[in-house]
Design an enzyme around this catalytic site. Structure first.
Site, PDB file in Angstrom:
ATOM      1  N   ASN A  98       0.805  -1.223   0.000  1.00  0.00           N
ATOM      2  CA  ASN A  98       0.000   0.000   0.000  1.00  0.00           C
ATOM      3  C   ASN A  98       0.840   1.277   0.000  1.00  0.00           C
ATOM      4  O   ASN A  98       0.387   2.300  -0.511  1.00  0.00           O
ATOM      5  CB  ASN A  98      -0.920  -0.023   1.240  1.00  0.00           C
ATOM      6  N   TYR A 163       3.231   9.654 -11.545  1.00  0.00           N
ATOM      7  CA  TYR A 163       2.408   8.835 -10.628  1.00  0.00           C
ATOM      8  C   TYR A 163       1.572   7.815 -11.411  1.00  0.00           C
ATOM      9  O   TYR A 163       1.554   6.622 -11.076  1.00  0.00           O
ATOM     10  CB  TYR A 163       1.512   9.781  -9.826  1.00  0.00           C
ATOM     11  N   SER A 166       3.612   4.963 -12.610  1.00  0.00           N
ATOM     12  CA  SER A 166       3.977   4.002 -11.556  1.00  0.00           C
ATOM     13  C   SER A 166       2.794   3.112 -11.199  1.00  0.00           C
ATOM     14  O   SER A 166       2.947   1.913 -10.960  1.00  0.00           O
ATOM     15  CB  SER A 166       4.491   4.737 -10.305  1.00  0.00           C
ATOM     16  N   ILE A 196     -10.189   9.256  -1.909  1.00  0.00           N
ATOM     17  CA  ILE A 196     -10.261   8.827  -0.509  1.00  0.00           C
ATOM     18  C   ILE A 196      -9.634   9.912   0.375  1.00  0.00           C
ATOM     19  O   ILE A 196      -8.487  10.310   0.149  1.00  0.00           O
ATOM     20  CB  ILE A 196      -9.510   7.490  -0.288  1.00  0.00           C
TER      21      ILE A 196
HETATM   22  P1  NAD Z   1      -0.919   8.576   3.014  1.00  0.00           P
HETATM   23  O1  NAD Z   1       0.082   9.580   2.580  1.00  0.00           O
HETATM   24  O2  NAD Z   1      -1.977   8.980   3.984  1.00  0.00           O
HETATM   25  O3  NAD Z   1      -0.156   7.269   3.552  1.00  0.00           O
HETATM   26  C1  NAD Z   1       0.914   6.719   2.838  1.00  0.00           C
HETATM   27  C2  NAD Z   1       1.870   6.017   3.796  1.00  0.00           C
HETATM   28  O4  NAD Z   1       2.975   5.494   3.024  1.00  0.00           O
HETATM   29  C3  NAD Z   1       2.459   6.966   4.843  1.00  0.00           C
HETATM   30  O5  NAD Z   1       2.362   6.401   6.138  1.00  0.00           O
HETATM   31  C4  NAD Z   1       3.912   7.116   4.412  1.00  0.00           C
HETATM   32  O6  NAD Z   1       4.812   7.373   5.486  1.00  0.00           O
HETATM   33  C5  NAD Z   1       4.167   5.770   3.745  1.00  0.00           C
HETATM   34  N1  NAD Z   1       5.340   5.865   2.859  1.00  0.00           N
HETATM   35  C6  NAD Z   1       5.572   6.814   1.920  1.00  0.00           C
HETATM   36  N2  NAD Z   1       6.776   6.628   1.362  1.00  0.00           N
HETATM   37  C7  NAD Z   1       7.314   5.526   1.954  1.00  0.00           C
HETATM   38  C8  NAD Z   1       8.538   4.835   1.797  1.00  0.00           C
HETATM   39  N3  NAD Z   1       9.500   5.256   0.950  1.00  0.00           N
HETATM   40  N4  NAD Z   1       8.766   3.745   2.569  1.00  0.00           N
HETATM   41  C9  NAD Z   1       7.836   3.324   3.444  1.00  0.00           C
HETATM   42  N5  NAD Z   1       6.668   3.941   3.650  1.00  0.00           N
HETATM   43  C10 NAD Z   1       6.406   5.037   2.903  1.00  0.00           C
HETATM   44  O7  NAD Z   1      -1.559   8.029   1.653  1.00  0.00           O
HETATM   45  P2  NAD Z   1      -2.931   7.261   1.304  1.00  0.00           P
HETATM   46  O8  NAD Z   1      -3.819   8.242   0.651  1.00  0.00           O
HETATM   47  O9  NAD Z   1      -3.392   6.441   2.446  1.00  0.00           O
HETATM   48  O10 NAD Z   1      -2.378   6.313   0.142  1.00  0.00           O
HETATM   49  C11 NAD Z   1      -2.127   4.931   0.311  1.00  0.00           C
HETATM   50  C12 NAD Z   1      -1.983   4.300  -1.058  1.00  0.00           C
HETATM   51  O11 NAD Z   1      -3.195   4.479  -1.782  1.00  0.00           O
HETATM   52  C13 NAD Z   1      -0.885   4.923  -1.915  1.00  0.00           C
HETATM   53  O12 NAD Z   1      -0.231   3.924  -2.649  1.00  0.00           O
HETATM   54  C14 NAD Z   1      -1.653   5.847  -2.856  1.00  0.00           C
HETATM   55  O13 NAD Z   1      -0.987   6.080  -4.058  1.00  0.00           O
HETATM   56  C15 NAD Z   1      -2.935   5.041  -3.048  1.00  0.00           C
HETATM   57  N6  NAD Z   1      -4.068   5.847  -3.482  1.00  0.00           N
HETATM   58  C16 NAD Z   1      -4.688   6.728  -2.656  1.00  0.00           C
HETATM   59  C17 NAD Z   1      -5.770   7.463  -3.118  1.00  0.00           C
HETATM   60  C18 NAD Z   1      -6.515   8.429  -2.241  1.00  0.00           C
HETATM   61  O14 NAD Z   1      -7.500   9.019  -2.733  1.00  0.00           O
HETATM   62  N7  NAD Z   1      -6.121   8.630  -0.996  1.00  0.00           N
HETATM   63  C19 NAD Z   1      -6.198   7.315  -4.437  1.00  0.00           C
HETATM   64  C20 NAD Z   1      -5.544   6.412  -5.252  1.00  0.00           C
HETATM   65  C21 NAD Z   1      -4.484   5.669  -4.767  1.00  0.00           C
END
Ligand code: NAD
Length: 267
Positions: A98, A163, A166, A196
């Site tokens: 994640n 992004y 990836s 989200i």
């Molecule tokens: P967030 O920023 O709230 O949490 C992401 C977590 O990943 C953080 O705790 C951060 O410290 C950790 N992280 C970042 N870089 C890191 C690294 N190099 N090593 C280890 N940990 C690392 O983000 P989120 O919104 O909860 O996103 C979670 C996933 O969901 C991500 O992959 C994001 O791309 C994907 N996503 C989120 C949304 C959204 O709407 N929130 C939409 C599409 C995809």
């Protein structure tokens, strides 16, 4: 006498299973850790943010579930290798990839560092985590859930080429491995979140407002108006979909790409 067996409680139960969640200190990863713990899994939580991870770990350990915390920068293969070395004897049977980063960068201003960061955290980490998991459990199988994004399928916000690239890689990875390792007892699926409200998204929105970036504010409003459910999603709403894919409720689901986006991709 149950109408059908196994009953629902058994299908959703993760008792006797061990789940590793990356990016568990915040947002979707944090919510996923809570749901997997509730289903009875022992947890290995990984993040670069150890302070945030400790807060999550403290909450979970109060419920009596075994939880181990691990600090790693998942953009670095050497740190991923060290993580898996430390997991000897405590191998996860469930892996949730994640952890991710998202930041805006105009394509024409893209530099090697920014591209490297997006690809290494979002894609390479998922590749190497899957690599270790499958190698380690080649004769036992397991479950992997990868987290992609709606931006991989329908680029909507601007300045996210790095992004989107990836995250489409995460979908290709999911499908390829699902095909290749299904017969070895692996189920490998992806969720595709969108809209989200997580701490990460809120920080990004705040930066946009503070910069008076009116074009992006307008895009944000357009995004919301396009959402068939008419609202943003909560991290736990993605966590519940991940729990479905992680549990035996989805025992015949493999190679699926499941949007959790309020219907955005279909509208
Ligand atoms: P967030 O920023 O709230 O949490 C992401 C977590 O990943 C953080 O705790 C951060 O410290 C950790 N992280 C970042 N870089 C890191 C690294 N190099 N090593 C280890 N940990 C690392 O983000 P989120 O919104 O909860 O996103 C979670 C996933 O969901 C991500 O992959 C994001 O791309 C994907 N996503 C989120 C949304 C959204 O709407 N929130 C939409 C599409 C995809």
């Amino acid at each position: 006498m149950p109408l059908i067996t196994p009953n629902l409680a058994k299908l959703i139960s993760l008792k006797e299973r061990r789940a590793l969640v990356t990016g568990a200190a915040s947002g979707i990863g944090e919510a996923t850790a809570y749901r997997l713990a509730e289903a009875g899994a022992s947890l290995e939580l990984v993040d670069i943010d150890m302070d945030g991870l400790r807060l999550v770990g403290d909450k979970i350990s109060k419920t009596g579930v075994e939880v181990n915390l691990y600090k790693a920068d998942l953009s670095r293969k050497d740190e991923i290798d060290a993580l898996w070395d430390s997991l000897r004897g405590r191998e996860p049977d469930i892996l949730i990839n994640n952890a991710g980063v998202y930041f805006f960068k105009d394509f024409l201003e893209l530099d090697e560092d920014s591209l490297d960061k997006a690809i290494s955290v979002n894609l390479y980490s998922a590749i190497w985590m899957c690599h270790h998991m499958i190698k380690r459990r080649l004769n036992k199988g397991g479950v992997i859930v990868n987290v992609s994004s709606i931006e991989a399928i329908l680029p909507f916000a601007s300045e996210l080429a790095h992004y989107s690239i990836s995250k489409i890689g995460v979908i290709a990875l999911t499908r390829t491995l699902a095909r290749e390792y299904g017969r070895r007892g692996f189920r490998i699926n992806a969720v595709v979140p969108g809209g989200i409200e997580t701490p990460g998204v809120k920080k990004l929105m705040m930066r946009t407002v503070l910069r008076f970036d009116l074009e992006r504010v307008r895009l944000g409003a357009m995004f919301k108006s396009r959402l068939p459910l008419g609202r943003f999603g909560k991290p736990d709403e993605v966590a519940r979909a991940i729990l479905f894919l992680a549990s035996d409720l989805s025992s015949y689901v493999n190679g699926a790409i499941l949007p959790v986006d309020g219907g955005f991709l279909s509208a």
